[in-house]
Enzyme design. Structure first.
Site, PDB file in Angstrom:
ATOM      1  N   ASN A 183      54.886  57.240  68.197  1.00 31.42           N
ATOM      2  CA  ASN A 183      55.522  57.756  69.411  1.00 31.42           C
ATOM      3  C   ASN A 183      57.023  57.463  69.362  1.00 31.42           C
ATOM      4  O   ASN A 183      57.565  57.071  68.331  1.00 31.42           O
ATOM      5  CB  ASN A 183      54.877  57.141  70.663  1.00 31.42           C
ATOM      6  N   ASP A 371      43.917  61.372  75.341  1.00 35.64           N
ATOM      7  CA  ASP A 371      44.850  60.253  75.460  1.00 35.64           C
ATOM      8  C   ASP A 371      46.253  60.747  75.782  1.00 35.64           C
ATOM      9  O   ASP A 371      46.982  60.115  76.552  1.00 35.64           O
ATOM     10  CB  ASP A 371      44.844  59.450  74.157  1.00 35.64           C
TER      11      ASP A 371
END
Length: 490
Positions: A183, A371
């Site tokens: 991320n 998610d």
């Protein structure tokens, strides 16, 4: 040339040749001496590093804390450790066997708190150790195998069967976290971790379900009971995933998965994730037909504990079915910090890259999509500020297999917020283009925090209506229960 002249020539040239060879040998020794000294020092340093890696765990010290030690410190530590070992007295074989057996048990008991085993496993091992130490070993047991050669092949056959059975129950794999799996903060995406866990679980269950000569089957993920995110995984780290089949009923099996992260530079390891998954084997000829699971061998206590977990997850699945039938649409122009304000939606068409060989979607791909939606809910709730991080997942139920050529719709909404965490309910629906009927295929509860060198405070969730209040109270009850369990483990 006469013989006398030949002899004189040899005598005149021999001393010169000998001096030249001596000079050449001397130069060679001068050249090789630094190289030999360098190799000798390298051997000493390698041996000392190996000795350090052996002596630190034996003395109960952490490798990371004592990464830099002088050579003298390593040698002194080794000498002290060897000096503390009591001298070996000459005794008969029976006494030596008993003392050695008890010494090994004491060593196991002292090392249990330093392992990564959970509290229940440590208690069972410790109870067995204490029971074994209190019991006496008759001398007749020492030579039973040698006296009875007829039973030795049976013992070997039994060990081989246990080894093959245990091997089919375990699956281990290692690889590096890639940049595309990370991320914005450089950590692995929570959905990528869930996909890795599911891959390890399905490999272990697939090998076990097809270990016998019968109709081939494919294990379908029925439930991911719980996933704990204990430590973030960074891009570039090595992850070691281990999946073990811990219980098998007639038509389902439980797989426990552990993820260990390793720093490739320092070699330091830490526990990153733990998960519990349940699979159901389906026939390859008819995916609607549920197959029987090959039995596994374990002690009675393990079977009773596995049966208890099986009944508990079965009851939770039955309780979860009625409450996931209704999908609440997002309201128009909602107020900030309300459930409708942060509610998020993802729509995706399932094509070949997301599907496995049997024409159905990979469960790991769907878990990653769910998610991502859960992270968007917290991101919207915090007015698009901060870095959402997954900390746990619970009650991940899979109700329907996803076919290729379907439209996947994933919706997430907040149910509860504490001071620093949020629980998000995520549901996934699929609509095959062949019939146009919408099916509920999965649901789960994700727990998230905003991470900035630690969890940061969250805005409180504004509750509107009885349904949102009921979900909030249920989420709060589960949050307090998990908090109490963590406090008890400490």
């Amino acid at each position: 040339m006469s013989p006398n002249m030949n002899c004189e020539a040899v005598q005149s040239f021999s001393p010169k040749l000998t001096v030249a060879k001596r000079k050449e040998a001397l130069e060679l020794r001068k050249t090789m001496k630094p190289l030999m000294e360098k190799r000798r020092r390298a051997r000493i340093n390698d041996s000392l590093n190996h000795l350090k890696s052996l002596i630190l765990p034996l003395t109960g010290r952490d490798n990371n804390r004592y990464s830099k030690l002088e050579k003298a410190d390593i040698l002194e530590m080794t000498v002290r450790f060897l000096s503390d070992i009591p001298p070996i007295n000459t005794k008969n074989s029976a006494d030596s066997y008993r003392e050695g057996y008890k010494a090994c048990l004491q060593r196991v008991s002292s090392m249990l708190p330093k392992t990564s085993l959970d509290q229940d496993a440590c208690q069972r091992v410790n109870a067995y150790v204490q029971q074994s130490m209190s019991s006496t070993v008759p001398p007749a047991c020492l030579n039973c195998c040698a006296q009875s050669s007829r039973t030795f092949p049976e013992i070997q056959q039994r060990l081989q069967s246990l080894k093959s059975s245990f091997g089919s129950r375990m699956e281990s794999k290692s690889r590096i976290i890639k940049a595309e799996e990370g991320n914005s903060s450089g950590n692995a995406h929570g959905g990528s971790v869930l996909k890795l866990i599911e891959e390890a679980g399905i490999i272990a269950s697939m090998r076990h379900c097809n270990s016998q000569n019968r109709e081939r089957c494919f294990p379908a993920l029925a439930q991911m009971e719980k996933v704990d995110f204990l430590s973030p995984l960074s891009v570039g780290e090595i992850i070691h995933t281990t999946a073990e089949i811990t219980y098998a009923s007639k038509h389902s099996l439980e797989v426990q998965v552990q993820v260990v992260a390793e720093n490739p530079i320092t070699g330091a390891k830490r526990m990153a994730n733990k998960a519990s998954l349940w699979y159901v084997p389906c026939s390859l000829q008819n995916l609607g037909k549920v197959m029987e699971v090959p039995p596994i061998e374990y002690v009675a206590e393990q079977e009773a504990e596995g049966r208890r977990r099986y009944e508990a997850q079965k009851m939770k699945r039955l309780e979860a079915k009625p409450r996931i039938e209704k999908t609440v649409p997002a309201p128009f122009n909602p107020e900030p910090y309300t459930v409708g304000f942060s509610q998020s939606l993802l729509i995706q068409y399932l094509c070949y890259p997301e599907c496995i060989a049997h024409g159905y979607m990979d469960s790991g791909v769907m878990m990653r999509a769910m998610d991502e939606v859960a992270g968007l809910v917290l991101y919207n709730h915090c007015l698009k500020k901060g870095n959402p991080v997954t900390i746990s997942v619970r009650d991940f139920n899979f109700n329907q297999k996803l076919k290729r050529g379907s439209i996947l719709t994933v919706m997430g909404r907040a149910t509860f917020t504490s001071a620093r965490s949020m629980e998000i309910e995520v549901i996934a629906d699929s609509m095959p283009l062949s019939d146009g009927i919408t099916y509920r295929c999965a649901s789960a509860f994700f727990s998230y925090v905003i991470w900035d060198n630690g969890s940061v405070p969250l805005p409180p969730l504004k509750i509107e209506g009885e349904d949102e209040q009921r979900r909030f109270e249920e989420g709060k009850a589960h949050y307090l229960q998990q908090k109490a369990m963590r406090s008890a483990e400490k």
